[in-house]
Design a protein around this motif. Structure first.
Motif, PDB file in Angstrom:
ATOM      1  N   LEU A  16       0.813  -1.207   0.000  1.00 45.03           N
ATOM      2  CA  LEU A  16       0.000   0.000   0.000  1.00 45.03           C
ATOM      3  C   LEU A  16       0.851   1.263   0.000  1.00 45.03           C
ATOM      4  CD1 LEU A  16      -2.664  -1.154   2.622  1.00 45.03           C
ATOM      5  CD2 LEU A  16      -2.860  -1.197   0.120  1.00 45.03           C
ATOM      6  N   MET A  17       2.148   1.124   0.280  1.00 49.60           N
ATOM      7  CA  MET A  17       3.051   2.268   0.285  1.00 49.60           C
ATOM      8  C   MET A  17       3.708   2.491  -1.073  1.00 49.60           C
ATOM      9  SD  MET A  17       2.836   3.580   3.312  1.00 49.60           S
ATOM     10  CE  MET A  17       4.319   4.546   3.628  1.00 49.60           C
ATOM     11  N   GLN A  18       3.457   1.604  -2.025  1.00 48.13           N
ATOM     12  CA  GLN A  18       3.978   1.792  -3.376  1.00 48.13           C
ATOM     13  C   GLN A  18       3.179   2.877  -4.098  1.00 48.13           C
ATOM     14  OE1 GLN A  18       5.534  -2.280  -5.061  1.00 48.13           O
ATOM     15  NE2 GLN A  18       3.563  -2.626  -4.073  1.00 48.13           N
ATOM     16  N   CYS A  19       3.710   3.377  -5.194  1.00 43.95           N
ATOM     17  CA  CYS A  19       3.022   4.423  -5.940  1.00 43.95           C
ATOM     18  C   CYS A  19       1.740   3.873  -6.564  1.00 43.95           C
ATOM     19  CB  CYS A  19       3.920   5.009  -7.022  1.00 43.95           C
ATOM     20  SG  CYS A  19       4.317   3.867  -8.368  1.00 43.95           S
ATOM     21  N   ALA A  72       9.351  10.685  23.357  1.00 42.84           N
ATOM     22  CA  ALA A  72       8.631  11.960  23.225  1.00 42.84           C
ATOM     23  C   ALA A  72       8.428  12.353  21.770  1.00 42.84           C
ATOM     24  CB  ALA A  72       9.385  13.066  23.950  1.00 42.84           C
ATOM     25  N   ARG A  73       9.340  11.985  20.903  1.00 41.14           N
ATOM     26  CA  ARG A  73       9.236  12.326  19.487  1.00 41.14           C
ATOM     27  C   ARG A  73      10.049  11.335  18.668  1.00 41.14           C
ATOM     28  NH1 ARG A  73       6.929  16.822  17.691  1.00 41.14           N
ATOM     29  NH2 ARG A  73       6.786  16.900  15.422  1.00 41.14           N
ATOM     30  N   TYR A  74       9.580  11.072  17.462  1.00 42.08           N
ATOM     31  CA  TYR A  74      10.256  10.143  16.555  1.00 42.08           C
ATOM     32  C   TYR A  74      10.456  10.838  15.218  1.00 42.08           C
ATOM     33  CZ  TYR A  74       8.035   7.222  20.054  1.00 42.08           C
ATOM     34  OH  TYR A  74       7.601   6.705  21.251  1.00 42.08           O
ATOM     35  N   SER A  75      11.670  10.802  14.728  1.00 43.21           N
ATOM     36  CA  SER A  75      11.934  11.377  13.410  1.00 43.21           C
ATOM     37  C   SER A  75      13.068  10.600  12.764  1.00 43.21           C
ATOM     38  CB  SER A  75      12.278  12.869  13.509  1.00 43.21           C
ATOM     39  OG  SER A  75      13.467  13.051  14.257  1.00 43.21           O
ATOM     40  N   GLY A  76      13.018  10.506  11.453  1.00 42.05           N
ATOM     41  CA  GLY A  76      14.056   9.800  10.734  1.00 42.05           C
ATOM     42  C   GLY A  76      13.605   9.444   9.338  1.00 42.05           C
ATOM     43  N   PRO A  84      13.356  -3.789   1.457  1.00 42.39           N
ATOM     44  CA  PRO A  84      14.007  -2.488   1.232  1.00 42.39           C
ATOM     45  C   PRO A  84      14.066  -2.069  -0.225  1.00 42.39           C
ATOM     46  CG  PRO A  84      15.644  -4.181   1.649  1.00 42.39           C
ATOM     47  CD  PRO A  84      14.312  -4.816   1.900  1.00 42.39           C
ATOM     48  N   TRP A  85      13.783  -2.995  -1.162  1.00 41.63           N
ATOM     49  CA  TRP A  85      13.853  -2.622  -2.572  1.00 41.63           C
ATOM     50  C   TRP A  85      12.743  -1.657  -2.974  1.00 41.63           C
ATOM     51  CZ3 TRP A  85      12.795  -7.481  -0.724  1.00 41.63           C
ATOM     52  CH2 TRP A  85      11.526  -8.016  -0.968  1.00 41.63           C
ATOM     53  N   TYR A  86      11.638  -1.608  -2.192  1.00 46.29           N
ATOM     54  CA  TYR A  86      10.658  -0.574  -2.498  1.00 46.29           C
ATOM     55  C   TYR A  86      10.141   0.168  -1.276  1.00 46.29           C
ATOM     56  CZ  TYR A  86       6.647  -3.676  -1.374  1.00 46.29           C
ATOM     57  OH  TYR A  86       5.746  -4.496  -0.766  1.00 46.29           O
ATOM     58  N   LEU A  87      10.240  -0.406  -0.086  1.00 40.83           N
ATOM     59  CA  LEU A  87       9.800   0.318   1.103  1.00 40.83           C
ATOM     60  C   LEU A  87      11.034   0.929   1.757  1.00 40.83           C
ATOM     61  CD1 LEU A  87       7.487   1.204   2.836  1.00 40.83           C
ATOM     62  CD2 LEU A  87       7.580  -0.956   4.069  1.00 40.83           C
ATOM     63  N   HIS A  88      11.398   2.086   1.239  1.00 44.97           N
ATOM     64  CA  HIS A  88      12.592   2.780   1.733  1.00 44.97           C
ATOM     65  C   HIS A  88      12.415   4.279   1.503  1.00 44.97           C
ATOM     66  CE1 HIS A  88      13.417   2.318  -2.594  1.00 44.97           C
ATOM     67  NE2 HIS A  88      13.990   3.489  -2.479  1.00 44.97           N
ATOM     68  N   GLY A  89      13.236   5.052   2.164  1.00 48.50           N
ATOM     69  CA  GLY A  89      13.203   6.492   1.972  1.00 48.50           C
ATOM     70  C   GLY A  89      11.908   7.133   2.418  1.00 48.50           C
ATOM     71  N   VAL A  90      11.303   6.593   3.483  1.00 45.89           N
ATOM     72  CA  VAL A  90      10.048   7.147   3.991  1.00 45.89           C
ATOM     73  C   VAL A  90      10.363   8.059   5.185  1.00 45.89           C
ATOM     74  CG1 VAL A  90       7.765   6.636   4.932  1.00 45.89           C
ATOM     75  CG2 VAL A  90       8.819   5.055   3.284  1.00 45.89           C
ATOM     76  N   THR A 129       3.475   0.606  12.298  1.00 45.83           N
ATOM     77  CA  THR A 129       3.246   1.940  12.844  1.00 45.83           C
ATOM     78  C   THR A 129       3.480   3.016  11.787  1.00 45.83           C
ATOM     79  OG1 THR A 129       3.773   1.338  15.140  1.00 45.83           O
ATOM     80  CG2 THR A 129       4.034   3.654  14.530  1.00 45.83           C
ATOM     81  N   ILE A 130       4.629   2.975  11.129  1.00 44.49           N
ATOM     82  CA  ILE A 130       4.998   4.023  10.171  1.00 44.49           C
ATOM     83  C   ILE A 130       3.981   4.143   9.049  1.00 44.49           C
ATOM     84  CG2 ILE A 130       6.691   4.724   8.425  1.00 44.49           C
ATOM     85  CD1 ILE A 130       7.603   5.301  11.249  1.00 44.49           C
ATOM     86  N   ASN A 131       3.538   3.017   8.490  1.00 37.38           N
ATOM     87  CA  ASN A 131       2.588   3.077   7.378  1.00 37.38           C
ATOM     88  C   ASN A 131       1.278   3.736   7.797  1.00 37.38           C
ATOM     89  OD1 ASN A 131       4.594   1.743   6.039  1.00 37.38           O
ATOM     90  ND2 ASN A 131       3.367  -0.031   5.442  1.00 37.38           N
ATOM     91  N   LEU A 132       0.819   3.462   9.024  1.00 38.83           N
ATOM     92  CA  LEU A 132      -0.419   4.089   9.480  1.00 38.83           C
ATOM     93  C   LEU A 132      -0.210   5.571   9.780  1.00 38.83           C
ATOM     94  CD1 LEU A 132      -2.274   1.478  11.709  1.00 38.83           C
ATOM     95  CD2 LEU A 132      -2.144   1.687   9.222  1.00 38.83           C
ATOM     96  N   VAL A 133       0.942   5.920  10.334  1.00 40.98           N
ATOM     97  CA  VAL A 133       1.248   7.331  10.565  1.00 40.98           C
ATOM     98  C   VAL A 133       1.156   8.104   9.249  1.00 40.98           C
ATOM     99  CG1 VAL A 133       3.138   8.947  11.110  1.00 40.98           C
ATOM    100  CG2 VAL A 133       2.631   7.041  12.651  1.00 40.98           C
ATOM    101  N   LYS A 134       1.682   7.505   8.173  1.00 37.21           N
ATOM    102  CA  LYS A 134       1.661   8.185   6.871  1.00 37.21           C
ATOM    103  C   LYS A 134       0.271   8.165   6.246  1.00 37.21           C
ATOM    104  CE  LYS A 134       5.029   9.661   5.700  1.00 37.21           C
ATOM    105  NZ  LYS A 134       5.809  10.865   6.126  1.00 37.21           N
ATOM    106  N   GLN A 135      -0.337   6.973   6.169  1.00 35.43           N
ATOM    107  CA  GLN A 135      -1.617   6.843   5.466  1.00 35.43           C
ATOM    108  C   GLN A 135      -2.746   7.577   6.187  1.00 35.43           C
ATOM    109  OE1 GLN A 135      -2.022   5.713   2.528  1.00 35.43           O
ATOM    110  NE2 GLN A 135      -0.519   4.134   2.083  1.00 35.43           N
TER     111      GLN A 135
END
Length: 291
Positions: A16-19, A72-76, A84-90, A129-135
């Motif tokens: 679901l994170m692909q274009c 307290a905060r997450y960033s990266g 990693p061949w397509y789920l990267h650079g998020v 977690t990350i995918n839901l934060v974005k979507q």
């Protein structure tokens, strides 16, 4: 007094994170309905007006404790170790909620449970977690997100108890909390050399086994009816044997917070039931679940 203002079982699968272009190629010209389902879910989340979101993360496997992330905060920049061949650079940048995390640990200690808060700047993120934060756009709304692990040396009653502790901590917190069980239902992958049964990869006929489809749809129907006790009655003989993703830790912890077998919250299905590499995926919303 704090309250649970909504809950949902939510798919996070990395496809679901692909274009959109690539998703449509996989969908024989159509996008995954789980994408449209995220938009439907965002509408309900906006109306719920949550102060904080708890994500039950099926990829954060821990041993000995149900961990609650107290950062307290997450960033990266997220890169999946799995794909990693397509789920990267998020990129990600969102707030946590340390006070609620430590409240959960305090209630757990009081009740003899195994929930423990942990705060470490080097602790990695996981895509449930990350995918839901974005979507679901929690960065844009600046909504704090608190991740909870799936403790791998547990039986299903331990997950219910973990959720029960979280529910009590929420009641004591004064916060409006949204619960998201991030994961699939049946979670048997197709082999690497598997050939699709249907040209639309998302189609349910591409789920790994017909009996998994039948069982998943049975569980979805029970959720729609609010018959969570019936799901628990079948757990050892059916859902544990399939098995569900993370042995159902995400659903069980969410359900524990909602009252366990006593919960009668009726589910609203917000997406088609779809395949992802053989696993069964759907979005289901439980409105007013904590009322």
């Amino acid at each position: 007094m704090g309250q649970i203002v909504g809950a949902a079982l939510v798919s996070h699968h990395p496809g679901l994170m692909q274009c959109e272009e690539f998703r449509r190629l996989q969908g024989a010209g159509e996008d995954s309905d789980l994408i449209a389902g995220y938009a439907r879910l965002r509408e309900r989340i906006e109306l719920a007006r949550a102060d904080v979101v708890i994500v039950f993360d099926t990829h954060w496997f821990t041993t000995g404790y149900h961990l609650v992330d107290a950062g307290a905060r997450y960033s990266g920049m997220y890169v999946s170790e799995e794909m990693p061949w397509y789920l990267h650079g998020v990129p990600y940048d969102y707030r946590g909620h340390p006070a609620l995390a430590f409240q959960i640990e305090a209630v757990s200690r009081e009740q003899g449970g195994y929930n423990r808060a942990i705060s470490h700047p080097g602790l990695g993120r996981h895509y449930p977690t990350i995918n839901l934060v974005k979507q679901l756009r929690f960065e844009l709304s600046d909504t704090p997100v608190l991740s909870v692990s799936a403790c791998q040396n547990c039986d299903w009653p331990h997950f219910l108890k973990s959720g029960e502790v979280i529910g009590e901590a929420i009641r004591r917190s004064g916060l409006r909390v949204l619960l998201l069980a991030s994961g699939a239902l049946s979670h048997k992958f197709n082999n690497i050399d598997w050939k699709p049964n249907h040209p639309r990869i998302f189609h349910e006929s591409n789920v790994s086994r017909p009996e998994n489809v039948t069982s998943d749809k049975g569980a979805i129907a029970l959720m729609q009816q609010g018959r969570h006790a019936a799901i628990l009655e079948r757990w050892n003989d059916e859902y544990r044997q399939l098995p569900w993703e993370a042995f159902g830790a995400h659903y069980l912890q969410m359900l524990g917070a909602l009252g366990g077998a006593a919960c009668t919250a009726q589910g609203e299905v917000l997406s088609d039931y779809e395949n992802a590499r053989g696993t069964g995926n759907v979005h289901i919303w439980f409105a007013g679940a904590g009322a």
